[in-house]
Design a protein around this motif. Structure first.
Motif, PDB file in Angstrom:
ATOM      1  N   SER A 187      10.627  18.307  -2.334  1.00 19.66           N
ATOM      2  CA  SER A 187      10.003  17.853  -1.095  1.00 19.66           C
ATOM      3  C   SER A 187       9.080  16.662  -1.353  1.00 19.66           C
ATOM      4  CB  SER A 187       9.234  18.990  -0.422  1.00 19.66           C
ATOM      5  OG  SER A 187       8.159  19.410  -1.225  1.00 19.66           O
ATOM      6  N   LEU A 188       8.375  16.660  -2.480  1.00 20.42           N
ATOM      7  CA  LEU A 188       7.538  15.516  -2.821  1.00 20.42           C
ATOM      8  C   LEU A 188       8.389  14.283  -3.103  1.00 20.42           C
ATOM      9  CD1 LEU A 188       4.836  17.186  -5.078  1.00 20.42           C
ATOM     10  CD2 LEU A 188       4.552  16.318  -2.769  1.00 20.42           C
ATOM     11  N   LEU A 189       9.553  14.491  -3.709  1.00 21.42           N
ATOM     12  CA  LEU A 189      10.467  13.377  -3.942  1.00 21.42           C
ATOM     13  C   LEU A 189      10.929  12.767  -2.628  1.00 21.42           C
ATOM     14  CD1 LEU A 189      12.323  11.788  -5.997  1.00 21.42           C
ATOM     15  CD2 LEU A 189      14.039  13.496  -5.425  1.00 21.42           C
ATOM     16  N   LEU A 190      11.256  13.610  -1.655  1.00 19.53           N
ATOM     17  CA  LEU A 190      11.700  13.102  -0.356  1.00 19.53           C
ATOM     18  C   LEU A 190      10.583  12.372   0.382  1.00 19.53           C
ATOM     19  CD1 LEU A 190      13.933  16.087   0.783  1.00 19.53           C
ATOM     20  CD2 LEU A 190      14.663  13.853  -0.074  1.00 19.53           C
ATOM     21  N   VAL A 191       9.368  12.871   0.281  1.00 18.00           N
ATOM     22  CA  VAL A 191       8.231  12.176   0.899  1.00 18.00           C
ATOM     23  C   VAL A 191       8.024  10.818   0.230  1.00 18.00           C
ATOM     24  CG1 VAL A 191       5.722  12.241   1.188  1.00 18.00           C
ATOM     25  CG2 VAL A 191       7.081  14.261   1.691  1.00 18.00           C
ATOM     26  N   GLY A 192       8.120  10.787  -1.090  1.00 16.72           N
ATOM     27  CA  GLY A 192       7.978   9.522  -1.808  1.00 16.72           C
ATOM     28  C   GLY A 192       9.054   8.526  -1.438  1.00 16.72           C
ATOM     29  N   LEU A 193      10.283   9.002  -1.283  1.00 16.17           N
ATOM     30  CA  LEU A 193      11.365   8.112  -0.879  1.00 16.17           C
ATOM     31  C   LEU A 193      11.160   7.592   0.544  1.00 16.17           C
ATOM     32  CD1 LEU A 193      14.489   9.891  -2.379  1.00 16.17           C
ATOM     33  CD2 LEU A 193      13.482   7.720  -3.094  1.00 16.17           C
ATOM     34  N   ALA A 194      10.646   8.439   1.424  1.00 14.61           N
ATOM     35  CA  ALA A 194      10.368   7.998   2.794  1.00 14.61           C
ATOM     36  C   ALA A 194       9.273   6.932   2.802  1.00 14.61           C
ATOM     37  CB  ALA A 194       9.973   9.182   3.660  1.00 14.61           C
ATOM     38  N   LEU A 195       8.238   7.117   1.991  1.00 16.89           N
ATOM     39  CA  LEU A 195       7.174   6.113   1.903  1.00 16.89           C
ATOM     40  C   LEU A 195       7.691   4.803   1.322  1.00 16.89           C
ATOM     41  CD1 LEU A 195       4.250   8.350   0.638  1.00 16.89           C
ATOM     42  CD2 LEU A 195       4.404   7.231   2.851  1.00 16.89           C
ATOM     43  N   LEU A 196       8.548   4.906   0.319  1.00 16.36           N
ATOM     44  CA  LEU A 196       9.111   3.706  -0.283  1.00 16.36           C
ATOM     45  C   LEU A 196      10.021   2.977   0.695  1.00 16.36           C
ATOM     46  CD1 LEU A 196       9.065   2.164  -2.934  1.00 16.36           C
ATOM     47  CD2 LEU A 196      11.052   3.480  -3.650  1.00 16.36           C
ATOM     48  N   ALA A 197      10.794   3.719   1.466  1.00 17.67           N
ATOM     49  CA  ALA A 197      11.653   3.099   2.477  1.00 17.67           C
ATOM     50  C   ALA A 197      10.820   2.422   3.560  1.00 17.67           C
ATOM     51  CB  ALA A 197      12.565   4.143   3.103  1.00 17.67           C
ATOM     52  N   ALA A 198       9.714   3.040   3.953  1.00 16.64           N
ATOM     53  CA  ALA A 198       8.834   2.429   4.945  1.00 16.64           C
ATOM     54  C   ALA A 198       8.224   1.141   4.390  1.00 16.64           C
ATOM     55  CB  ALA A 198       7.743   3.403   5.359  1.00 16.64           C
ATOM     56  N   MET A 218       0.820  -1.188   0.000  1.00 13.99           N
ATOM     57  CA  MET A 218       0.000   0.000   0.000  1.00 13.99           C
ATOM     58  C   MET A 218       0.869   1.259   0.000  1.00 13.99           C
ATOM     59  SD  MET A 218      -3.026   1.040  -0.056  1.00 13.99           S
ATOM     60  CE  MET A 218      -3.957   2.481   0.234  1.00 13.99           C
ATOM     61  N   LEU A 219       1.921   1.236   0.812  1.00 14.72           N
ATOM     62  CA  LEU A 219       2.793   2.408   0.857  1.00 14.72           C
ATOM     63  C   LEU A 219       3.527   2.609  -0.460  1.00 14.72           C
ATOM     64  CD1 LEU A 219       4.263   2.162   4.454  1.00 14.72           C
ATOM     65  CD2 LEU A 219       2.614   3.803   3.608  1.00 14.72           C
ATOM     66  N   ALA A 220       3.818   1.527  -1.176  1.00 12.58           N
ATOM     67  CA  ALA A 220       4.487   1.654  -2.468  1.00 12.58           C
ATOM     68  C   ALA A 220       3.579   2.336  -3.489  1.00 12.58           C
ATOM     69  CB  ALA A 220       4.921   0.288  -2.977  1.00 12.58           C
ATOM     70  N   ILE A 221       2.291   2.067  -3.415  1.00 11.11           N
ATOM     71  CA  ILE A 221       1.340   2.708  -4.333  1.00 11.11           C
ATOM     72  C   ILE A 221       1.242   4.195  -4.021  1.00 11.11           C
ATOM     73  CG2 ILE A 221      -1.088   2.795  -5.027  1.00 11.11           C
ATOM     74  CD1 ILE A 221      -1.156  -0.249  -4.474  1.00 11.11           C
ATOM     75  N   VAL A 222       1.188   4.534  -2.742  1.00 10.40           N
ATOM     76  CA  VAL A 222       1.144   5.943  -2.342  1.00 10.40           C
ATOM     77  C   VAL A 222       2.424   6.652  -2.775  1.00 10.40           C
ATOM     78  CG1 VAL A 222       1.000   7.519  -0.376  1.00 10.40           C
ATOM     79  CG2 VAL A 222      -0.414   5.467  -0.428  1.00 10.40           C
ATOM     80  N   ALA A 223       3.566   5.977  -2.630  1.00  8.85           N
ATOM     81  CA  ALA A 223       4.835   6.557  -3.061  1.00  8.85           C
ATOM     82  C   ALA A 223       4.831   6.794  -4.568  1.00  8.85           C
ATOM     83  CB  ALA A 223       5.989   5.647  -2.673  1.00  8.85           C
ATOM     84  N   ALA A 224       4.287   5.862  -5.336  1.00  6.07           N
ATOM     85  CA  ALA A 224       4.220   6.034  -6.792  1.00  6.07           C
ATOM     86  C   ALA A 224       3.348   7.224  -7.168  1.00  6.07           C
ATOM     87  CB  ALA A 224       3.691   4.763  -7.444  1.00  6.07           C
ATOM     88  N   VAL A 225       2.246   7.418  -6.454  1.00  3.18           N
ATOM     89  CA  VAL A 225       1.376   8.571  -6.728  1.00  3.18           C
ATOM     90  C   VAL A 225       2.092   9.868  -6.395  1.00  3.18           C
ATOM     91  CG1 VAL A 225      -0.761   9.711  -5.991  1.00  3.18           C
ATOM     92  CG2 VAL A 225      -0.751   7.260  -6.444  1.00  3.18           C
ATOM     93  N   VAL A 226       2.809   9.898  -5.285  1.00  4.09           N
ATOM     94  CA  VAL A 226       3.556  11.101  -4.906  1.00  4.09           C
ATOM     95  C   VAL A 226       4.642  11.395  -5.930  1.00  4.09           C
ATOM     96  CG1 VAL A 226       5.122  12.073  -3.169  1.00  4.09           C
ATOM     97  CG2 VAL A 226       3.032  10.927  -2.455  1.00  4.09           C
ATOM     98  N   PHE A 227       5.328  10.352  -6.419  1.00  2.00           N
ATOM     99  CA  PHE A 227       6.337  10.544  -7.451  1.00  2.00           C
ATOM    100  C   PHE A 227       5.715  11.087  -8.731  1.00  2.00           C
ATOM    101  CE2 PHE A 227       9.105   7.074  -5.437  1.00  2.00           C
ATOM    102  CZ  PHE A 227       9.898   8.009  -4.803  1.00  2.00           C
ATOM    103  N   ALA A 228       4.541  10.596  -9.091  1.00  7.25           N
ATOM    104  CA  ALA A 228       3.865  11.085 -10.295  1.00  7.25           C
ATOM    105  C   ALA A 228       3.479  12.557 -10.145  1.00  7.25           C
ATOM    106  CB  ALA A 228       2.632  10.235 -10.586  1.00  7.25           C
ATOM    107  N   ILE A 229       2.984  12.937  -8.980  1.00  9.18           N
ATOM    108  CA  ILE A 229       2.632  14.344  -8.745  1.00  9.18           C
ATOM    109  C   ILE A 229       3.877  15.216  -8.817  1.00  9.18           C
ATOM    110  CG2 ILE A 229       1.771  15.967  -7.018  1.00  9.18           C
ATOM    111  CD1 ILE A 229      -0.140  13.712  -6.107  1.00  9.18           C
ATOM    112  N   ALA A 230       4.975  14.746  -8.229  1.00  4.75           N
ATOM    113  CA  ALA A 230       6.225  15.508  -8.277  1.00  4.75           C
ATOM    114  C   ALA A 230       6.710  15.664  -9.712  1.00  4.75           C
ATOM    115  CB  ALA A 230       7.292  14.824  -7.434  1.00  4.75           C
TER     116      ALA A 230
END
Length: 63
Positions: free
Chosen positions: A31-42, A1-13
């Protein structure tokens, strides 16, 4: 689930960066890239995977 959210954040960025849209300081592509990376790491760390619920079933004794 977090990977999907990270992909959406990356797309928005990507869209914000590609269109050159002027946004507030909080929603910059970096900043969106960093949030996406944090979600992907989680996600890769196993947060939210529900592994604890799956493993608890194996510890029960059958009678």
């Amino acid at each position: 689930m977090l990977a999907i959210v990270a992909a959406v954040v990356f797309a928005i960025a990507f869209v914000v960066n590609a269109t050159g849209t002027a946004t507030e300081a909080v929603f910059t592509p970096t900043s969106l890239l960093l949030v996406g990376l944090a979600l992907l790491a989680a996600h890769l760390g196993g947060v939210g995977s529900g592994a604890g619920a799956r493993w608890s079933g194996y510890r029960r004794r059958r009678r």
